[in-house]
Design a protein around this motif. Sequence first.
Motif, short mmCIF file in Angstrom:
data_model
loop_
_atom_site.label_atom_id
_atom_site.label_comp_id
_atom_site.label_asym_id
_atom_site.label_seq_id
_atom_site.Cartn_x
_atom_site.Cartn_y
_atom_site.Cartn_z
N ILE A 36 -0.26 -7.76 -10.48
CA ILE A 36 0.28 -8.97 -9.87
C ILE A 36 -0.41 -9.25 -8.55
CG2 ILE A 36 2.34 -9.86 -8.69
CD1 ILE A 36 4.00 -8.88 -10.98
N TYR A 37 -0.77 -8.21 -7.82
CA TYR A 37 -1.41 -8.40 -6.51
C TYR A 37 -2.93 -8.48 -6.61
CZ TYR A 37 2.98 -7.74 -4.08
OH TYR A 37 4.26 -7.91 -3.61
N GLY A 38 -3.46 -8.45 -7.83
CA GLY A 38 -4.89 -8.66 -8.01
C GLY A 38 -5.74 -7.40 -7.96
N PHE A 39 -5.13 -6.21 -7.95
CA PHE A 39 -5.89 -4.95 -7.95
C PHE A 39 -6.16 -4.57 -9.41
CE2 PHE A 39 -3.24 -4.18 -3.94
CZ PHE A 39 -4.17 -4.84 -3.15
N MET A 40 -7.14 -5.24 -10.03
CA MET A 40 -7.31 -5.15 -11.47
C MET A 40 -7.82 -3.79 -11.94
SD MET A 40 -6.07 -8.02 -11.87
CE MET A 40 -6.05 -7.91 -13.65
N GLU A 41 -8.73 -3.18 -11.18
CA GLU A 41 -9.24 -1.87 -11.59
C GLU A 41 -8.12 -0.83 -11.56
OE1 GLU A 41 -12.16 -1.17 -12.91
OE2 GLU A 41 -12.53 -3.34 -12.79
N LEU A 42 -7.31 -0.90 -10.51
CA LEU A 42 -6.16 0.00 -10.40
C LEU A 42 -5.20 -0.21 -11.57
CD1 LEU A 42 -5.25 2.09 -8.24
CD2 LEU A 42 -3.86 0.29 -7.23
N SER A 43 -4.98 -1.47 -11.93
CA SER A 43 -4.09 -1.79 -13.04
C SER A 43 -4.65 -1.29 -14.37
CB SER A 43 -3.89 -3.30 -13.11
OG SER A 43 -3.04 -3.66 -14.16
N LYS A 44 -5.96 -1.44 -14.56
CA LYS A 44 -6.58 -0.99 -15.82
C LYS A 44 -6.50 0.53 -15.98
CE LYS A 44 -9.90 -4.81 -16.08
NZ LYS A 44 -11.34 -5.19 -15.93
N THR A 45 -6.75 1.25 -14.89
CA THR A 45 -6.67 2.72 -14.96
C THR A 45 -5.24 3.16 -15.26
OG1 THR A 45 -8.47 2.88 -13.35
CG2 THR A 45 -7.15 4.86 -13.72
N ALA A 46 -4.26 2.52 -14.61
CA ALA A 46 -2.86 2.85 -14.89
C ALA A 46 -2.51 2.56 -16.34
CB ALA A 46 -1.95 2.06 -13.96
N SER A 47 -3.11 1.50 -16.90
CA SER A 47 -2.87 1.17 -18.31
C SER A 47 -3.42 2.24 -19.24
CB SER A 47 -3.53 -0.18 -18.63
OG SER A 47 -3.31 -0.53 -19.97
N LEU A 48 -4.60 2.78 -18.92
CA LEU A 48 -5.17 3.87 -19.72
C LEU A 48 -4.28 5.10 -19.68
CD1 LEU A 48 -8.97 3.61 -18.77
CD2 LEU A 48 -7.92 3.03 -20.97
N ILE A 49 -3.76 5.41 -18.49
CA ILE A 49 -2.86 6.56 -18.35
C ILE A 49 -1.60 6.36 -19.20
CG2 ILE A 49 -1.39 7.81 -16.72
CD1 ILE A 49 -3.53 7.29 -14.58
N LEU A 90 -8.23 10.91 -14.89
CA LEU A 90 -7.80 9.53 -14.64
C LEU A 90 -7.00 9.42 -13.34
CD1 LEU A 90 -6.83 8.28 -18.22
CD2 LEU A 90 -8.73 7.49 -16.79
N ILE A 91 -6.28 10.49 -12.97
CA ILE A 91 -5.57 10.48 -11.69
C ILE A 91 -6.59 10.42 -10.54
CG2 ILE A 91 -4.16 11.85 -10.11
CD1 ILE A 91 -2.53 10.54 -12.26
N GLU A 92 -7.68 11.20 -10.67
CA GLU A 92 -8.75 11.14 -9.66
C GLU A 92 -9.36 9.74 -9.60
OE1 GLU A 92 -9.63 13.47 -7.51
OE2 GLU A 92 -8.02 14.75 -8.31
N ARG A 93 -9.56 9.14 -10.76
CA ARG A 93 -10.11 7.78 -10.82
C ARG A 93 -9.13 6.78 -10.19
NH1 ARG A 93 -11.79 4.93 -16.53
NH2 ARG A 93 -11.65 2.75 -15.87
N LYS A 147 0.83 -1.20 0.00
CA LYS A 147 0.00 0.00 0.00
C LYS A 147 0.86 1.26 0.00
CE LYS A 147 -2.62 -1.21 3.54
NZ LYS A 147 -3.70 -1.13 4.56
N SER A 148 1.93 1.23 0.78
CA SER A 148 2.85 2.37 0.81
C SER A 148 3.49 2.58 -0.55
CB SER A 148 3.92 2.13 1.87
OG SER A 148 4.88 3.16 1.85
N ASN A 149 3.88 1.49 -1.19
CA ASN A 149 4.51 1.56 -2.50
C ASN A 149 3.55 2.11 -3.55
OD1 ASN A 149 5.05 -0.08 -5.27
ND2 ASN A 149 6.99 0.34 -4.24
N LEU A 150 2.30 1.64 -3.54
CA LEU A 150 1.31 2.10 -4.50
C LEU A 150 0.98 3.58 -4.30
CD1 LEU A 150 -1.16 -0.94 -4.62
CD2 LEU A 150 0.60 -0.33 -6.28
N LEU A 151 0.85 3.97 -3.03
CA LEU A 151 0.58 5.39 -2.75
C LEU A 151 1.70 6.29 -3.26
CD1 LEU A 151 -1.02 5.51 0.82
CD2 LEU A 151 -1.99 6.41 -1.29
N GLU A 152 2.94 5.83 -3.08
CA GLU A 152 4.08 6.60 -3.54
C GLU A 152 4.07 6.73 -5.07
OE1 GLU A 152 8.99 6.47 -3.31
OE2 GLU A 152 7.78 5.15 -2.03
N LEU A 153 3.74 5.62 -5.75
CA LEU A 153 3.66 5.66 -7.21
C LEU A 153 2.56 6.60 -7.68
CD1 LEU A 153 4.13 1.88 -8.13
CD2 LEU A 153 5.72 3.74 -8.61
N ILE A 154 1.39 6.55 -7.02
CA ILE A 154 0.27 7.42 -7.41
C ILE A 154 0.64 8.89 -7.18
CG2 ILE A 154 -2.10 8.08 -6.82
CD1 ILE A 154 -2.61 5.10 -6.21
#
Length: 488
Positions: free
Chosen positions: A445-458, A473-476, A410-417
């Motif tokens: 990889i960790y199964g957060f598919m919606e998060l992964s899809k939005t990052a893919s669109l970006i 998309l950042i808000e999403r 979670k810390s890693n993902l927050l930092e990336l966002i």
Amino acid sequence: MPRKKPRLQYGQKSIPGQYEHELRTPMIGILGAVELLEQSRLELEQSQKINIIKDCAEQLLKIINEILDVSKIELGMISLNPEPCNIPELICHTLNIIEPLAKIKGLELKLNITGCVPNRLLLDSIRMRQVLLNLLHNAIKFTRYGKIQVLVDFDNDTTSPCLQVSVSDTGMGIPPDQIERIFEPFNQVDNTFSRKFGGTGLGLYLCKKLVESMGGRIWHNSNEQKEGAVFSFYIPVGLDSNKQECRDEVSQNSSKNYSNNVIDFKPVQILIVEDNELNQKIVAQILENFGFEVQACANGLECLRILQDYHFDLVLMDMQMPIMDGYETTALIRQDPELKNIPVIAMTAHAMSGDREKCLACGCTSYLAKPFKADELVEEIRKHLETSSSLSKPSQSSQQLISQLLPELKSNLLELISDLAAAVEFRNFERIKSISHDLKGSAGIYGFMELSKTASLIEELARSEAYTDLPALIERLIKDFDDAEIAL
């Protein structure tokens, strides 16, 4: 007068068999309590300490067992119980016990049973297995790399048929001036080795006494090879007149395949090349649960250095990495005559048209797009490894690891966002592509598919440098993260 049997003295008192229960029971109780603790919910640090306690208790129990066995031998309390047994199954089951220790050290374990060995012979299977286990433990302990080989042969002498077994290794070997002492009790070549490798020095002494109690002989073959050690023993056996099978008619209940009379236990070595530490951990855990041996590094340059010093059966290559990316690294691997045939599976969060062709063009054997499931990853590896049929089923420990890694994740993902939002604000499209690519792979990889899809669109918008929809998309992305955190 008959010669009086010597007694092994401990502080002027021998240890008779009646004290076995009192000595073994406390250690068995400790191991049982540790096993119960292992099944409870533990933090990573607690789990590591439990493993230390377990290892120490198992070592101490082994020492207690050795001392008790020596005591019983010296007191004449060993009795033999010859019975018909399936020789291939007996040897193979013994190797099954020792195989995990060999895998931990990356050692190849080989078995060769010659065609003249009958399937069934009369012998004391318990004592036979004890001798073989002691020899195998010694071979693994003193071998840093290479292989352990077991050869089984049969001397069909009409008056005294014998089974002969040899255990050879590629370890440190035994100095010629020490060979005469190796079968003495409490001896381990010298004190330096005892301190480095541990043990009581009773293993070979036990082997000698057990083999002699069965009417056989054990010896060290000092002149058969330049490196390592070879221990051989023979024991007289009886033929099972009730059921004689030819060597080719092996029981279908055997735990291993006996084709060609040769069995190989070779751990599969996989190198993970991935710059994201969290992704390294989860992919490594997935592979370890399937029985692979795993090492990881963070970029292509490290990968090339490791491949020069160590053997690997397959490389999992992330294509987007700092210092040296996967494309350049794979191309250099293919130029090296010693490495060019190693399978390289590309792992990339790219799923764009042409990405697969680009990976294959640089020399990758195959391509796997992130996010992928554990079964998809292992199935792709199986396609390129002949030894994949021996892989075990996955355990539940990967879920435990994921739970332990969630705070870090979670810390890693927050930092990336946060970094991605800053890159969007400054319209740094190269930075946006790089961060969204990492975010897509890690979340997937960790199964957060919606998060992964939005990052893919970006990432797709950043490739075309289309800025208009990026702030939304950042808000999403932030909302997807909040939803994932609530779900957890």
